[in-house]
Motif scaffolding. Sequence first.
Motif, short mmCIF file in Angstrom:
data_model
loop_
_atom_site.label_atom_id
_atom_site.label_comp_id
_atom_site.label_asym_id
_atom_site.label_seq_id
_atom_site.Cartn_x
_atom_site.Cartn_y
_atom_site.Cartn_z
N GLY A 151 27.76 37.63 18.79
CA GLY A 151 28.53 36.44 19.41
C GLY A 151 28.14 35.07 19.07
O GLY A 151 26.85 34.95 18.63
N GLU A 152 29.11 34.19 18.95
CA GLU A 152 28.61 32.75 18.47
C GLU A 152 28.19 32.12 19.40
O GLU A 152 27.68 30.97 19.42
CB GLU A 152 30.02 32.32 17.74
CG GLU A 152 30.13 32.86 16.15
CD GLU A 152 30.95 34.00 16.13
OE1 GLU A 152 31.72 34.27 17.14
OE2 GLU A 152 30.93 34.77 15.15
N ASN A 153 28.86 32.17 20.67
CA ASN A 153 28.51 31.33 21.85
C ASN A 153 27.76 31.93 23.11
O ASN A 153 27.26 31.27 24.04
CB ASN A 153 29.92 30.75 22.54
CG ASN A 153 30.73 31.56 22.95
OD1 ASN A 153 30.24 32.82 23.43
ND2 ASN A 153 31.93 31.50 23.09
N GLY A 154 27.26 33.07 22.94
CA GLY A 154 26.59 33.68 24.06
C GLY A 154 27.08 34.23 25.36
O GLY A 154 26.46 34.73 26.29
N HIS A 155 28.49 33.74 25.50
CA HIS A 155 29.21 34.04 26.86
C HIS A 155 29.15 35.41 27.05
O HIS A 155 28.61 35.93 28.48
CB HIS A 155 30.55 33.52 26.85
CG HIS A 155 31.41 33.75 28.08
ND1 HIS A 155 31.26 33.23 29.08
CD2 HIS A 155 32.50 34.89 28.23
CE1 HIS A 155 31.83 33.63 30.12
NE2 HIS A 155 32.49 34.54 29.44
N GLY A 156 29.46 36.66 26.45
CA GLY A 156 29.38 37.85 26.61
C GLY A 156 27.94 38.20 26.85
O GLY A 156 27.94 39.20 27.86
N THR A 157 27.03 37.81 26.18
CA THR A 157 25.70 38.33 26.08
C THR A 157 25.16 37.85 27.67
O THR A 157 24.65 38.62 28.53
CB THR A 157 24.71 37.84 25.49
OG1 THR A 157 25.27 37.91 24.30
CG2 THR A 157 23.29 37.94 25.61
N SER A 158 25.72 36.55 28.07
CA SER A 158 25.12 36.26 29.70
C SER A 158 26.05 37.15 30.68
O SER A 158 25.45 37.69 31.68
CB SER A 158 25.85 34.90 29.67
OG SER A 158 25.41 34.34 30.91
N CYS A 159 27.21 37.32 30.35
CA CYS A 159 27.82 38.25 31.33
C CYS A 159 27.45 39.49 31.41
O CYS A 159 27.29 40.19 32.50
CB CYS A 159 29.78 38.42 30.99
SG CYS A 159 30.54 36.98 31.35
N ALA A 160 27.12 40.24 30.53
CA ALA A 160 26.46 41.47 30.20
C ALA A 160 25.13 41.68 31.06
O ALA A 160 24.87 42.51 31.65
CB ALA A 160 26.54 41.92 28.68
N SER A 161 24.41 40.72 30.72
CA SER A 161 22.99 40.27 31.44
C SER A 161 23.37 40.56 32.89
O SER A 161 22.55 41.05 33.77
CB SER A 161 22.30 39.19 30.90
OG SER A 161 21.16 38.81 31.56
N THR A 162 24.22 39.56 33.41
CA THR A 162 24.33 39.59 34.76
C THR A 162 25.10 40.88 35.44
O THR A 162 24.33 41.32 36.43
CB THR A 162 25.37 38.64 35.38
OG1 THR A 162 24.91 37.19 34.60
CG2 THR A 162 25.81 38.44 36.51
N ILE A 163 25.71 41.51 34.64
CA ILE A 163 26.24 42.90 34.99
C ILE A 163 25.09 43.79 35.27
O ILE A 163 24.97 44.71 36.21
CB ILE A 163 27.48 43.45 34.14
CG1 ILE A 163 28.60 42.64 34.46
CG2 ILE A 163 27.73 44.70 34.53
CD1 ILE A 163 29.80 42.60 33.29
N LYS A 164 24.16 43.85 34.26
CA LYS A 164 23.27 44.77 34.14
C LYS A 164 22.33 44.44 35.34
O LYS A 164 21.54 45.54 35.63
CB LYS A 164 22.65 44.75 32.74
CG LYS A 164 21.43 45.84 32.16
CD LYS A 164 22.13 47.11 32.42
CE LYS A 164 21.14 48.26 32.07
NZ LYS A 164 21.48 49.56 32.52
N ARG A 165 21.82 43.30 35.47
CA ARG A 165 20.95 43.11 36.50
C ARG A 165 21.59 43.63 37.93
O ARG A 165 20.67 43.92 38.72
CB ARG A 165 20.65 41.55 36.40
CG ARG A 165 19.59 40.95 37.41
CD ARG A 165 19.10 39.57 37.00
NE ARG A 165 20.57 38.54 36.96
CZ ARG A 165 20.89 38.06 35.93
NH1 ARG A 165 20.19 38.09 34.87
NH2 ARG A 165 21.89 37.23 35.98
N GLU A 166 22.91 43.37 38.19
CA GLU A 166 23.40 43.90 39.34
C GLU A 166 23.65 45.36 39.73
O GLU A 166 23.26 45.85 40.59
CB GLU A 166 24.63 43.30 39.65
CG GLU A 166 24.48 41.51 39.95
CD GLU A 166 23.62 41.34 41.00
OE1 GLU A 166 23.69 41.78 42.16
OE2 GLU A 166 22.72 40.32 40.94
#
Length: 54
Positions: free
Chosen positions: A11-26
């Motif tokens: 990804g170029e802007n990291g939005h998907g990585t951030s969302c995936a990280s939040t989902i995985k944490r929960e």
Amino acid sequence: MTEKYDKDNDGENGHGTSCASTIKREFNDVEIFVVKVLGKDGRTNRQIFKDAFS
């Protein structure tokens, strides 16, 4: 979680990585599949969107 990293799908802007990280944490027992449909400008077209989910 099984991870497959493909530099072409980075990804170029990291939005998907951030969302995936939040989902995985929960939700520990979740699989995340990446489907990239937006360019770095945040735009796409119907055909790209349709093909990504076919």
